[in-house]
Write an enzyme that holds these catalytic residues in place. Structure first.
Site, mmCIF file in Angstrom:
data_model
loop_
_atom_site.group_PDB
_atom_site.id
_atom_site.type_symbol
_atom_site.label_atom_id
_atom_site.label_comp_id
_atom_site.label_asym_id
_atom_site.label_seq_id
_atom_site.Cartn_x
_atom_site.Cartn_y
_atom_site.Cartn_z
ATOM 1 N N ARG A 228 21.054 -16.701 83.343
ATOM 2 C CA ARG A 228 21.903 -17.286 82.220
ATOM 3 C C ARG A 228 22.572 -16.053 81.769
ATOM 4 O O ARG A 228 22.030 -15.171 81.026
ATOM 5 C CB ARG A 228 21.344 -18.212 81.342
ATOM 6 N N HIS A 276 29.201 -17.952 89.172
ATOM 7 C CA HIS A 276 28.182 -18.907 89.123
ATOM 8 C C HIS A 276 27.884 -19.465 90.491
ATOM 9 O O HIS A 276 27.941 -20.882 90.388
ATOM 10 C CB HIS A 276 28.259 -19.722 87.923
HETATM 11 P P1 NDP Z 1 10.974 -21.323 86.461
HETATM 12 O O1 NDP Z 1 10.865 -22.075 85.277
HETATM 13 O O2 NDP Z 1 10.368 -21.364 87.459
HETATM 14 O O3 NDP Z 1 10.761 -19.540 86.115
HETATM 15 C C1 NDP Z 1 11.159 -19.145 84.659
HETATM 16 C C2 NDP Z 1 10.501 -17.995 84.583
HETATM 17 O O4 NDP Z 1 10.977 -17.457 83.547
HETATM 18 C C3 NDP Z 1 9.088 -18.013 84.536
HETATM 19 O O5 NDP Z 1 8.297 -16.685 85.098
HETATM 20 C C4 NDP Z 1 8.721 -17.701 82.635
HETATM 21 O O6 NDP Z 1 7.489 -17.116 82.427
HETATM 22 C C5 NDP Z 1 9.767 -16.769 82.814
HETATM 23 N N1 NDP Z 1 10.177 -16.735 81.330
HETATM 24 C C6 NDP Z 1 10.687 -17.744 80.497
HETATM 25 N N2 NDP Z 1 10.752 -17.431 79.131
HETATM 26 C C7 NDP Z 1 10.309 -16.262 79.118
HETATM 27 C C8 NDP Z 1 10.092 -15.299 78.029
HETATM 28 N N3 NDP Z 1 10.533 -15.654 76.864
HETATM 29 N N4 NDP Z 1 9.696 -13.916 78.363
HETATM 30 C C9 NDP Z 1 9.422 -13.758 79.461
HETATM 31 N N5 NDP Z 1 9.618 -14.631 80.730
HETATM 32 C C10 NDP Z 1 9.916 -15.690 80.423
HETATM 33 O O7 NDP Z 1 12.728 -21.102 86.718
HETATM 34 P P2 NDP Z 1 13.365 -20.812 87.765
HETATM 35 O O8 NDP Z 1 12.837 -19.763 88.540
HETATM 36 O O9 NDP Z 1 13.334 -22.104 88.809
HETATM 37 O O10 NDP Z 1 14.708 -20.564 87.359
HETATM 38 C C11 NDP Z 1 15.200 -19.586 86.619
HETATM 39 C C12 NDP Z 1 16.487 -19.560 85.950
HETATM 40 O O11 NDP Z 1 17.538 -19.395 86.981
HETATM 41 C C13 NDP Z 1 17.064 -21.077 85.622
HETATM 42 O O12 NDP Z 1 16.338 -21.459 84.559
HETATM 43 C C14 NDP Z 1 18.595 -21.069 85.629
HETATM 44 O O13 NDP Z 1 18.966 -20.402 84.232
HETATM 45 C C15 NDP Z 1 18.775 -19.828 86.544
HETATM 46 N N6 NDP Z 1 19.481 -20.411 87.709
HETATM 47 C C16 NDP Z 1 20.677 -19.665 88.083
HETATM 48 C C17 NDP Z 1 21.295 -20.234 89.185
HETATM 49 C C18 NDP Z 1 22.802 -19.533 89.779
HETATM 50 O O14 NDP Z 1 23.458 -19.893 90.699
HETATM 51 N N7 NDP Z 1 23.178 -18.448 88.887
HETATM 52 C C19 NDP Z 1 20.782 -21.232 90.183
HETATM 53 C C20 NDP Z 1 19.608 -21.620 89.713
HETATM 54 C C21 NDP Z 1 18.825 -21.332 88.484
HETATM 55 P P3 NDP Z 1 6.081 -18.095 82.748
HETATM 56 O O15 NDP Z 1 5.868 -17.863 84.343
HETATM 57 O O16 NDP Z 1 5.085 -17.401 82.041
HETATM 58 O O17 NDP Z 1 6.465 -19.568 82.449
HETATM 59 C C1 OXD Z 2 21.173 -23.992 88.130
HETATM 60 C C2 OXD Z 2 22.710 -23.084 88.169
HETATM 61 O O1 OXD Z 2 20.747 -23.816 86.900
HETATM 62 O O2 OXD Z 2 23.515 -23.608 89.097
HETATM 63 O O3 OXD Z 2 20.937 -24.561 89.142
HETATM 64 O O4 OXD Z 2 22.811 -22.265 87.348
#
Ligand code: NDP
Ligand code: OXD
Length: 313
Positions: A228, A276
């Site tokens: 993000r 994005h």
């Molecule tokens: P998940 O919830 O599966 O994974 C999130 C990861 O971030 C986990 O490993 C989590 O740790 C870690 N995390 C969260 N907060 C913290 C913190 N404060 N400190 C350290 N690590 C942290 O999400 P996804 O992998 O499915 O997706 C990740 C993000 O990708 C989405 O939230 C979205 O913002 C972005 N995204 C972007 C897209 C794009 O097109 N650009 C498309 C899809 C998603 P833990 O494992 O310990 O919980």
């Molecule tokens: C998602 C994104 O969260 O598109 O899937 O960013």
């Protein structure tokens, strides 16, 4: 059992067609249609108007049509209902493609060759092995762990950082505040796949940038962000690109989207930008996912991939 599709900023037609093709026996409606709000049981949403989901008294579950859920968790009027997020191989595979593509663009010094081609210049640069480059992934969740495996398969040395402790074959895993500094110190290419939460907002700032490894083969660190935009302090990245503390970047997400035409990021050196699109939500694939989850729920199984409102993701 009516399914509502509310996707602000996306064209809804493709979603409606895909959902009706996947579940012809269900009623699928859009916000502007004439329908009984008490018939709506499921809402499939992307950036719905704040407060809108409160207007459906019999709603049972909310499905985010993206993996990120900050578009929902920031709504103070979000009803207290299960929120399901996307966990699907189609979306995960798309993100891994973006990460691998952009790691390789920097690793293989493609910005130089694009410029050289434009001027008809034959100028080979030295190329190091993937095994000489350390990629550090912030966020080892569904997306981060898949990208880690793909990069490992290409020979990169991969580390990861998450909130809680993780174990992954061949990946050095760090977690929490105490794990951040050692993680950064061994990262040449930083990849952020973090969700946006109170803890991750503005996390990648000058201090984090300056804690990245300096002696790597790229001549300095490179930063990729597809999590993000608001996790990264863009002004700090721009300063670091300008004075050479950071050698390049790839950004898919931005603090303000669309990225304003006057943003200096458009013209920053060795920076690749995408609007994005790293992992687009594909209507056919995700309709299959959502309808499958609804069918399992109606058969008595618990909903999966629920958002923890307290954690914010
Ligand atoms: P998940 O919830 O599966 O994974 C999130 C990861 O971030 C986990 O490993 C989590 O740790 C870690 N995390 C969260 N907060 C913290 C913190 N404060 N400190 C350290 N690590 C942290 O999400 P996804 O992998 O499915 O997706 C990740 C993000 O990708 C989405 O939230 C979205 O913002 C972005 N995204 C972007 C897209 C794009 O097109 N650009 C498309 C899809 C998603 P833990 O494992 O310990 O919980
Ligand atoms: C998602 C994104 O969260 O598109 O899937 O960013």
């Amino acid at each position: 059992m009516t399914i509502l599709v509310a996707v602000r900023g996306w064209k809804p037609d493709h979603w409606i067609d895909a959902l009706r093709a996947t579940a012809p026996d269900r009623t699928v409606v859009l916000p502007g249609d004439a329908f009984d709000p008490t018939a709506v049981r499921y809402a499939l949403v992307w950036k719905p108007e704040p407060g809108y989901l409160r207007t459906f008294p019999k709603l049972e579950a909310i499905f985010s049509l993206g993996a990120g859920v900050d578009h929902l968790t920031t709504d103070p009027d979000l009803p207290d209902l299960p929120v399901v997020r996307i966990v699907d191989p189609d979306l995960t595979g798309r993100m891994t493609e973006w990460v691998v593509l952009n790691v390789l663009l920097h690793h293989r010094r493609q910005a130089h060759y694009i410029t050289a081609q434009a001027t008809g210049t034959w100028k080979p640069l030295r190329q190091w092995a993937a095994s000489a480059v350390r990629v550090g992934i912030m966020g080892l969740g569904e997306l981060g762990s898949d990208a880690a495996q793909a990069l490992q398969a290409l020979g990169f040395r991969v580390t990861g950082w998450s909130r809680t402790e993780k174990r992954m074959d061949g990946v050095d895993c760090f977690h929490g505040d105490q794990g951040l500094a050692p993680f950064l110190a061994r990262t040449d290419i930083l990849v952020s796949l973090l969700p946006l939460t109170a803890e991750t907002e503005n996390l990648i700032d000058r201090a984090v940038i300056d804690a990245l490894a300096k002696g790597g083969p790229l001549g300095g660190p490179v930063i990729l962000n597809a999590g993000r935009g608001r996790s990264l302090v863009e002004a700090d990245l721009l300063d670091a690109l300008a004075d050479g503390r950071v050698k390049g970047a790839s950004l898919d997400v931005f603090a303000t989207e669309p990225l304003p035409p006057d943003s200096p990021l458009w013209r920053a050196p060795n920076v690749f930008l995408t609007p994005h699109v790293a992992a687009e939500s594909d209507p056919e694939a995700l309709s299959r996912y959502v309808i499958g989850e609804i069918a399992a729920y109606e058969a008595g199984r618990p909903l999966r991939h629920l958002v923890d409102r307290h954690k914010g993701y």
